[in-house]
Design an enzyme around this catalytic site. Sequence first.
Site, PDB file in Angstrom:
ATOM      1  N   ARG A 125       0.750  -1.095  -0.033  1.00  0.00           N
ATOM      2  CA  ARG A 125       0.058  -0.147  -0.017  1.00  0.00           C
ATOM      3  C   ARG A 125       0.659   1.238   0.094  1.00  0.00           C
ATOM      4  O   ARG A 125       1.793   1.408   1.023  1.00  0.00           O
ATOM      5  CB  ARG A 125      -0.811   0.022   1.213  1.00  0.00           C
ATOM      6  N   GLU A 144       5.003   6.926   2.345  1.00  0.00           N
ATOM      7  CA  GLU A 144       6.078   5.666   2.258  1.00  0.00           C
ATOM      8  C   GLU A 144       5.017   4.629   2.014  1.00  0.00           C
ATOM      9  O   GLU A 144       4.022   4.668   1.481  1.00  0.00           O
ATOM     10  CB  GLU A 144       5.919   5.332   3.922  1.00  0.00           C
ATOM     11  N   ASN A 146       4.139   0.660   2.216  1.00  0.00           N
ATOM     12  CA  ASN A 146       4.133  -0.517   3.256  1.00  0.00           C
ATOM     13  C   ASN A 146       4.061  -1.877   2.403  1.00  0.00           C
ATOM     14  O   ASN A 146       3.202  -2.106   1.741  1.00  0.00           O
ATOM     15  CB  ASN A 146       2.938  -0.333   3.863  1.00  0.00           C
ATOM     16  N   SER A 151      -2.748  -2.752   6.008  1.00  0.00           N
ATOM     17  CA  SER A 151      -3.814  -3.356   6.691  1.00  0.00           C
ATOM     18  C   SER A 151      -5.186  -2.320   6.145  1.00  0.00           C
ATOM     19  O   SER A 151      -4.988  -1.542   5.378  1.00  0.00           O
ATOM     20  CB  SER A 151      -4.085  -3.317   8.138  1.00  0.00           C
ATOM     21  N   LYS A 305      12.375   2.511   5.433  1.00  0.00           N
ATOM     22  CA  LYS A 305      12.497   3.815   5.447  1.00  0.00           C
ATOM     23  C   LYS A 305      13.982   4.179   4.691  1.00  0.00           C
ATOM     24  O   LYS A 305      13.858   5.008   3.794  1.00  0.00           O
ATOM     25  CB  LYS A 305      12.344   4.400   6.664  1.00  0.00           C
ATOM     26  N   LYS A 364      12.460  10.004  10.962  1.00  0.00           N
ATOM     27  CA  LYS A 364      11.951   8.713  11.159  1.00  0.00           C
ATOM     28  C   LYS A 364      12.942   7.712  11.250  1.00  0.00           C
ATOM     29  O   LYS A 364      14.023   7.508  10.393  1.00  0.00           O
ATOM     30  CB  LYS A 364      11.462   8.262   9.645  1.00  0.00           C
ATOM     31  N   GLU A 368       7.869   0.492  11.661  1.00  0.00           N
ATOM     32  CA  GLU A 368       6.596   0.279  11.236  1.00  0.00           C
ATOM     33  C   GLU A 368       5.496   0.480  12.111  1.00  0.00           C
ATOM     34  O   GLU A 368       5.566   0.481  13.324  1.00  0.00           O
ATOM     35  CB  GLU A 368       6.119  -0.698  10.254  1.00  0.00           C
ATOM     36  N   GLY A 369       4.266   1.012  11.721  1.00  0.00           N
ATOM     37  CA  GLY A 369       3.185   0.701  12.518  1.00  0.00           C
ATOM     38  C   GLY A 369       2.442   2.057  13.370  1.00  0.00           C
ATOM     39  O   GLY A 369       1.624   2.024  13.746  1.00  0.00           O
ATOM     40  N   ARG A 450      -7.457   7.692   5.205  1.00  0.00           N
ATOM     41  CA  ARG A 450      -7.484   7.702   6.665  1.00  0.00           C
ATOM     42  C   ARG A 450      -7.566   8.943   6.958  1.00  0.00           C
ATOM     43  O   ARG A 450      -6.554   9.954   6.225  1.00  0.00           O
ATOM     44  CB  ARG A 450      -6.179   6.801   7.233  1.00  0.00           C
TER      45      ARG A 450
END
Length: 474
Positions: A125, A144, A146, A151, A305, A364, A368-369, A450
Amino acid sequence: MAALWEDVLRDQPAVREVAAVAVDAALLEGVLMRTEGEPNASDVVNYAPFTLLPSAVPRALFEQAYAVQQDFNLLVDAISRNKEFLEHTLASTIKVDDFTARLFRIHTQVLEEGLAQSVFLGINRSDYMFDCGVDGTPALKQIEINTIAASFGGLTSRTAAVHGRVLKVLGKCEEASRLLTNTPSKGLALGIAKAWELYGSPSAVVMFLVEEVQRNIFDQRCVENELWNRNIRVIRKRFRDVFEKGFLDDARRLYMDGQEVAVVYYREGYVPKNYDQQNWEARLLLERSRAVKCPDIATQLAGTKKVQQELSRPGTLERLLPGCTEAIARIRATFTGLYSLDMGEEGDKMVATAIADPDRFVLKPQREGGGNNLYGEELRQVLEKIRDSPERISYILMDKIKPQPSMNYLLRAHSPLQVSECISELGIFGVYVRRGQEMVMNRAAGHLLRTKATEHADGGVAAGVAVLDTPYLV
Ligand code: ADP
Ligand code: MG
């Protein structure tokens, strides 16, 4: 953009009424999450947080994001197959970041043994924000990509129906009819099904590798259901189960509970806390196997990253995608400034620039997450502390993207109904399947919008900051 739905935002009683309808619609459509208190049981569930109103997304940028997705699929695949590039790019990072180093060790070990896997499945994604230039024109800029456990493709396949209902209740039937259908759950399942088919063993299963804590299970169930609908058997297992019961036969076919596994779909394994020693061993076993891993470890590394930062260097894309001039131009147009903090003059200069003007950047780590990045004053303090230490190598620096905010209500269980100033992040799902040298499938599989309150600099839906949304193209 800020003015969309202004009539609604001003009408408090209407907002209250439609918010109640929206919550019930979300429950009815299956926009669900387990609760924090009972993350591993479905006796009590709640709606996943979402915006009351769909958010405006510039049509041209939305189309641009879709148009570049196949290019990104090809790029991720090319990186994952380029041992020298990964080795060279991650060389400094693995000296200081133990997690990346461990992933890299497995990658090396698997290559030394020789790959048993011949079918490859990528589900990624690519996330963007709409950066507002000095003249106010928004531009599509990548946050970024993923490459593991991307998800919300499941739940977001159901949010357009919720927002459609909201708009109709508000008397906006015309607007409701303009919301796009969006079914990443089908697109993701299509990729998994293709990989399963090419694996070539009709009795083999698809294994979802899931976390110990499974709050977001319904998102995964949406994809799982699509596979069952195709008569493909799905099992859900944790690393712990693999450690205890997984084994490889002489041809390195993977077996769980006596069933052959064709595809391993990771929804876990992307952060250090997912691993103890046994889980690392389980991961190695899976990577050594003939099963199609989504993603294989090289593709996971392609999503770091550090790799993202390296891609923005002049000449890198040309080396990875030789001859693909147009694809490279499309990809590069989405990049914003990314900078290495490796030791040396270039890194020294960037550290000094960021300390002098911290609001221009995001710092950064290789994580992740959500919730890991540093901004503003905190960014400055950390950089001052590590400016002369090799610790700085484990970070990259990125230009901060500044979208135009808009107003919305973020609906979250047990939270007061209040209007927030928000910004949105658009994600496009990419799916590809390769057999040997041949790309068998390469497509964009849907989108995810989002939205979060501007008071939070960082964090996704799972981190409790962002909420699900639906784009309203303008
Ligand atoms: P993670 O892997 O933790 O999801 P991201 O790079 O997606 O890391 O960053 C997490 C969040 O931080 C994003 O969802 C976004 O809200 C914010 N963010 C990241 N990079 C930038 C940026 N360059 N400009 C503005 N916000 C950013
Ligand atoms: Mg992210």
